[in-house]
Design a protein around this motif. Structure first.
Motif, PDB file in Angstrom:
ATOM      1  N   ASP A   1       0.787  -1.225   0.000  1.00  0.00           N
ATOM      2  CA  ASP A   1       0.000   0.000   0.000  1.00  0.00           C
ATOM      3  C   ASP A   1       0.826   1.285   0.000  1.00  0.00           C
ATOM      4  N   PHE A   2       2.007   1.264   0.560  1.00  0.00           N
ATOM      5  CA  PHE A   2       2.799   2.489   0.598  1.00  0.00           C
ATOM      6  C   PHE A   2       4.269   2.156   0.789  1.00  0.00           C
ATOM      7  N   GLY A   3       5.104   3.169   0.631  1.00  0.00           N
ATOM      8  CA  GLY A   3       6.542   2.986   0.782  1.00  0.00           C
ATOM      9  C   GLY A   3       7.104   3.901   1.857  1.00  0.00           C
ATOM     10  N   LEU A   4       8.205   3.493   2.435  1.00  0.00           N
ATOM     11  CA  LEU A   4       8.875   4.270   3.470  1.00  0.00           C
ATOM     12  C   LEU A   4      10.328   4.451   3.066  1.00  0.00           C
ATOM     13  N   ILE A   5      10.754   5.695   2.952  1.00  0.00           N
ATOM     14  CA  ILE A   5      12.129   6.008   2.578  1.00  0.00           C
ATOM     15  C   ILE A   5      12.825   6.588   3.806  1.00  0.00           C
ATOM     16  N   VAL A   6      13.931   5.966   4.207  1.00  0.00           N
ATOM     17  CA  VAL A   6      14.677   6.410   5.389  1.00  0.00           C
ATOM     18  C   VAL A   6      16.039   6.898   4.938  1.00  0.00           C
ATOM     19  N   ASN A   7      16.370   8.110   5.310  1.00  0.00           N
ATOM     20  CA  ASN A   7      17.629   8.728   4.914  1.00  0.00           C
ATOM     21  C   ASN A   7      18.381   9.213   6.136  1.00  0.00           C
ATOM     22  N   SER A   8      19.642   8.803   6.254  1.00  0.00           N
ATOM     23  CA  SER A   8      20.509   9.294   7.330  1.00  0.00           C
ATOM     24  C   SER A   8      21.670  10.021   6.687  1.00  0.00           C
ATOM     25  N   ASN A   9      21.839  11.305   7.014  1.00  0.00           N
ATOM     26  CA  ASN A   9      22.880  12.120   6.381  1.00  0.00           C
ATOM     27  C   ASN A   9      23.499  13.026   7.433  1.00  0.00           C
ATOM     28  N   SER A  10      24.722  12.693   7.851  1.00  0.00           N
ATOM     29  CA  SER A  10      25.388  13.494   8.882  1.00  0.00           C
ATOM     30  C   SER A  10      26.049  14.731   8.306  1.00  0.00           C
ATOM     31  N   ASN A  11      25.997  14.899   6.957  1.00  0.00           N
ATOM     32  CA  ASN A  11      26.635  16.055   6.326  1.00  0.00           C
ATOM     33  C   ASN A  11      25.743  17.283   6.294  1.00  0.00           C
ATOM     34  N   LEU A  12      24.427  17.096   6.519  1.00  0.00           N
ATOM     35  CA  LEU A  12      23.495  18.217   6.406  1.00  0.00           C
ATOM     36  C   LEU A  12      23.442  19.018   7.695  1.00  0.00           C
ATOM     37  N   ARG A  13      24.536  19.684   7.980  1.00  0.00           N
ATOM     38  CA  ARG A  13      24.598  20.537   9.173  1.00  0.00           C
ATOM     39  C   ARG A  13      24.451  21.988   8.730  1.00  0.00           C
ATOM     40  N   LYS A  14      23.415  22.651   9.252  1.00  0.00           N
ATOM     41  CA  LYS A  14      23.187  24.044   8.890  1.00  0.00           C
ATOM     42  C   LYS A  14      23.005  24.862  10.150  1.00  0.00           C
ATOM     43  N   ASP A  15      23.138  26.187   9.968  1.00  0.00           N
ATOM     44  CA  ASP A  15      23.025  27.089  11.115  1.00  0.00           C
ATOM     45  C   ASP A  15      21.618  27.096  11.692  1.00  0.00           C
ATOM     46  N   GLY A  16      20.600  27.057  10.835  1.00  0.00           N
ATOM     47  CA  GLY A  16      19.227  27.127  11.301  1.00  0.00           C
ATOM     48  C   GLY A  16      18.609  25.757  11.469  1.00  0.00           C
ATOM     49  N   THR A  17      17.470  25.702  12.164  1.00  0.00           N
ATOM     50  CA  THR A  17      16.743  24.449  12.327  1.00  0.00           C
ATOM     51  C   THR A  17      15.923  24.172  11.074  1.00  0.00           C
ATOM     52  N   LEU A  18      15.314  22.987  11.008  1.00  0.00           N
ATOM     53  CA  LEU A  18      14.506  22.608   9.846  1.00  0.00           C
ATOM     54  C   LEU A  18      13.359  23.587   9.634  1.00  0.00           C
ATOM     55  N   LEU A  19      12.576  23.862  10.682  1.00  0.00           N
ATOM     56  CA  LEU A  19      11.440  24.774  10.557  1.00  0.00           C
ATOM     57  C   LEU A  19      11.902  26.201  10.314  1.00  0.00           C
ATOM     58  N   GLY A  20      13.082  26.531  10.832  1.00  0.00           N
ATOM     59  CA  GLY A  20      13.628  27.870  10.629  1.00  0.00           C
ATOM     60  C   GLY A  20      14.061  28.118   9.200  1.00  0.00           C
ATOM     61  N   ARG A  21      14.167  27.039   8.412  1.00  0.00           N
ATOM     62  CA  ARG A  21      14.573  27.169   7.011  1.00  0.00           C
ATOM     63  C   ARG A  21      13.367  27.073   6.079  1.00  0.00           C
ATOM     64  N   ALA A  22      12.192  27.417   6.593  1.00  0.00           N
ATOM     65  CA  ALA A  22      10.961  27.330   5.789  1.00  0.00           C
ATOM     66  C   ALA A  22      11.063  28.174   4.527  1.00  0.00           C
ATOM     67  N   GLY A  23      11.782  29.278   4.603  1.00  0.00           N
ATOM     68  CA  GLY A  23      11.939  30.145   3.435  1.00  0.00           C
ATOM     69  C   GLY A  23      12.638  29.437   2.287  1.00  0.00           C
ATOM     70  N   GLU A  24      13.522  28.463   2.588  1.00  0.00           N
ATOM     71  CA  GLU A  24      14.196  27.690   1.547  1.00  0.00           C
ATOM     72  C   GLU A  24      13.314  26.548   1.047  1.00  0.00           C
ATOM     73  N   ILE A  25      12.536  25.972   1.968  1.00  0.00           N
ATOM     74  CA  ILE A  25      11.791  24.746   1.653  1.00  0.00           C
ATOM     75  C   ILE A  25      10.488  25.029   0.910  1.00  0.00           C
ATOM     76  N   ASN A  26       9.759  26.069   1.322  1.00  0.00           N
ATOM     77  CA  ASN A  26       8.447  26.335   0.726  1.00  0.00           C
ATOM     78  C   ASN A  26       8.495  26.523  -0.795  1.00  0.00           C
ATOM     79  N   PRO A  27       9.457  27.288  -1.349  1.00  0.00           N
ATOM     80  CA  PRO A  27       9.495  27.427  -2.806  1.00  0.00           C
ATOM     81  C   PRO A  27       9.683  26.080  -3.518  1.00  0.00           C
TER      82      PRO A  27
END
Length: 323
Positions: free
Chosen positions: A241-267
């Motif tokens: 019925d559905f799929g699950l994709i799991v990603n682990s990436n220790s390289n994605l270190r940014k200054d802001g949090t995930l929600l704090g980067r909404a300006g990058e994600i929304n577009p």
């Protein structure tokens, strides 16, 4: 009067655009489960099994199987794994060495294709080989093979080695272009790194949870040696019925949090036609995290920008980023 009408028209257009953007980016709550869907979900999660990926542990329904393994990189070294019997591993290595020895090159200057063989022990060997028949022989690949606990691992990484006198002109060209001299031969460093990595890889069962600190990869585990590695690991689980994709990436270190980067994600969500189902703070055991659940669009992976996006409406991807 005409100017006034122009300003009013502009304001109306801006209001329409802002309304569209707001509708596309606001969280849209998922519809509540029907009785039939809830029964199916409860049955699906009646029995679960632990899964270790990277440095995290999570549970999936016992019926889930690893459908495919995506990218697995540890410190810029790509790793693949396959369960084999010892004779099959020995045959694989023997045939691979023979293939590399017999591989041709476009320019005889780049021969031999297989430059050197490092036999670490009966279960570990490293081939120093050309990338392919047309790439110059100073741009090469270290290809390591290791067998442990019923699992055969292949580790590869690219190197540059202009130490051979026949590449003197190429070396001069690199130096004249501004390349540092110490960057013209990184083989000794990469070879030592690969030897250490191969010595730390252990085969493991899919549901085995290691007790020592380290990184879980498909069918394997890499012990820590006092420092954190840069790792990128993807696994795909599928059911009917559905799929699950799991990603682990220790390289994605940014200054802001995930929600704090909404300006990058929304577009990006607007571009792929996806919309938000849920987002907010998540309190995991011993981890403060944030989640952003989206639906719609198409899944694409941009390795240069390190973007992982949704591509099929059957998939819902939750991205959790430590705060």
């Amino acid at each position: 009067m005409r100017v006034r009408h122009m300003w009013l028209g502009l304001i109306v257009i801006l209001l329409i655009l802002f309304t569209i953007i707001w509708l596309l980016t606001r969280p849209w709550p998922a519809a509540p489960l029907t009785a039939e869907e809830k029964q199916m979900t409860d049955k699906l999660f009646e029995q679960t099994k632990p899964q270790c990926l990277g440095r995290y542990l999570f549970d999936v329904p016992i019926s889930f199987n690893n459908a495919a393994v995506g990218q697995v990189n540890i410190n810029e070294m790509r790793i693949s794994s396959k369960r084999l019997y010892p004779p099959a591993f020995e045959q694989r290595v023997r045939l691979r060495e023979q293939e590399l020895k017999n591989s041709p090159t476009v320019d005889p200057k780049y021969l031999p294709f297989l430059k050197q063989v490092y036999r670490i022990n009966e279960n570990t060997v490293i081939f120093d080989r050309n990338v392919n028949g047309s790439v110059p022989g100073f741009g090469r690949v270290l290809e390591g093979h290791r067998y442990n606990n019923g699992v055969a691992f292949i580790v590869t990484t690219t190197i540059r080695d202009l130490s051979d006198p026949k590449y003197k002109k190429d070396m001069d060209d690199y130096l004249n272009s501004g390349t540092r001299e110490d960057a013209l031969n990184n083989k000794p460093q990469k070879l030592e790194e690969m030897k250490i990595l191969l010595s730390r890889i252990k085969g493991r069962k899919d549901d085995e949870v290691p007790e020592q600190p380290g990184v879980c990869i498909p069918d394997g585990f890499i012990y820590d040696v006092g420092s954190m590695s840069n790792d990128i690991i993807n696994i795909i689980y599928n059911s009917d019925d559905f799929g699950l994709i799991v990603n682990s990436n220790s390289n994605l270190r940014k200054d802001g949090t995930l929600l704090g980067r909404a300006g990058e994600i929304n577009p990006t969500l607007i571009r792929i036609g996806a919309h938000t189902l849920k987002k907010g703070v998540v309190n995991l055991p011993e981890i403060n995290a944030e989640e952003w659940l989206v639906k719609g669009g198409r899944i694409s992976i941009n390795r240069k920008k390190k973007e992982f996006l949704l591509t099929d409406s059957r998939f819902m991807v939750m991205r959790i980023s430590p705060i």
